[in-house]
Design a protein around this motif. Structure first.
Motif, short mmCIF file in Angstrom:
data_model
loop_
_atom_site.label_atom_id
_atom_site.label_comp_id
_atom_site.label_asym_id
_atom_site.label_seq_id
_atom_site.Cartn_x
_atom_site.Cartn_y
_atom_site.Cartn_z
N SER A 54 3.97 10.66 -6.37
CA SER A 54 4.97 11.04 -7.36
C SER A 54 4.30 11.50 -8.66
N ARG A 55 3.27 10.76 -9.08
CA ARG A 55 2.57 11.13 -10.31
C ARG A 55 1.88 12.48 -10.14
N PHE A 56 1.23 12.70 -8.99
CA PHE A 56 0.57 13.98 -8.75
C PHE A 56 1.58 15.12 -8.68
N HIS A 57 2.74 14.84 -8.11
CA HIS A 57 3.77 15.87 -8.04
C HIS A 57 4.23 16.26 -9.45
N GLY A 58 4.39 15.25 -10.31
CA GLY A 58 4.77 15.52 -11.70
C GLY A 58 3.70 16.32 -12.42
N GLN A 59 2.43 15.98 -12.17
CA GLN A 59 1.34 16.72 -12.81
C GLN A 59 1.32 18.16 -12.31
N ALA A 60 1.61 18.36 -11.03
CA ALA A 60 1.63 19.72 -10.48
C ALA A 60 2.75 20.53 -11.11
N ALA A 61 3.90 19.92 -11.31
CA ALA A 61 5.03 20.62 -11.93
C ALA A 61 4.68 21.01 -13.37
N LYS A 104 0.83 -1.21 0.00
CA LYS A 104 0.00 0.00 0.00
C LYS A 104 0.86 1.26 0.00
N ASP A 105 1.94 1.25 0.79
CA ASP A 105 2.84 2.40 0.82
C ASP A 105 3.48 2.65 -0.54
N ALA A 106 3.88 1.60 -1.21
CA ALA A 106 4.49 1.75 -2.53
C ALA A 106 3.49 2.33 -3.52
N GLY A 107 2.25 1.86 -3.46
CA GLY A 107 1.21 2.41 -4.34
C GLY A 107 0.94 3.87 -4.04
N ASP A 108 0.89 4.22 -2.76
CA ASP A 108 0.68 5.62 -2.38
C ASP A 108 1.84 6.49 -2.84
N GLN A 109 3.05 5.97 -2.71
CA GLN A 109 4.23 6.73 -3.13
C GLN A 109 4.21 6.98 -4.65
N LYS A 110 3.79 5.98 -5.42
CA LYS A 110 3.69 6.16 -6.87
C LYS A 110 2.65 7.22 -7.21
N ARG A 111 1.50 7.17 -6.52
CA ARG A 111 0.45 8.16 -6.77
C ARG A 111 0.92 9.57 -6.43
#
Length: 134
Positions: A51-58, A42-49
């Protein structure tokens, strides 16, 4: 307990415990192996999400910066046009007319190309491969 999604994920439902010792061993296995593995998953999945949201924000931040720049350029152009209209009205009218003509020419070309593309239909092959002279 058999209907619980958590029990299914941890592997508690497909088995029936015949006695207390087996049940205790299974619960220990779940507590020491399966629960930490599930938490890590679950932590790995949350970390991927995240990361993806951070990339979208950038990406959104870069886009916003570009749009602000475009808006500033448009405001500057508008101010220059207004100044030109006040100081040189005849030149401004000629420039406005020329812009309108260019726009009309572009629209006419686009319409012509669209009309040509609508009429084009590629030929379908009547047979495949070379002829054998039959």
């Amino acid at each position: 307990m058999r209907d619980s999604p958590h029990a299914t994920v941890l592997g508690a439902t497909p088995y029936t415990a015949p006695d207390v010792d087996t049940l205790a061993a299974r619960l220990t296995e779940m507590r020491e192996i399966r629960v930490p593995a599930r938490a890590q998953q679950k932590d790995a999945g949350d970390q991927k999400r995240v990361s993806r949201f951070h990339g979208q924000a950038a990406t959104a931040k870069e886009s916003a910066s570009m749009y602000r720049s475009v808006a500033d350029s448009a405001r500057t152009e508008k101010q220059l046009r207004e100044r030109m209209a006040q100081q040189h009205p005849e030149l401004h009218r000629a420039e406005t007319r020329a812009r309108a003509e260019v726009q009309q020419t572009r629209q006419a070309q686009a319409a012509r190309i669209e009309q040509q593309n609508r009429g084009y239909q590629p030929l379908s092959p009547s047979r495949s491969g070379p002829s054998r002279g039959r």
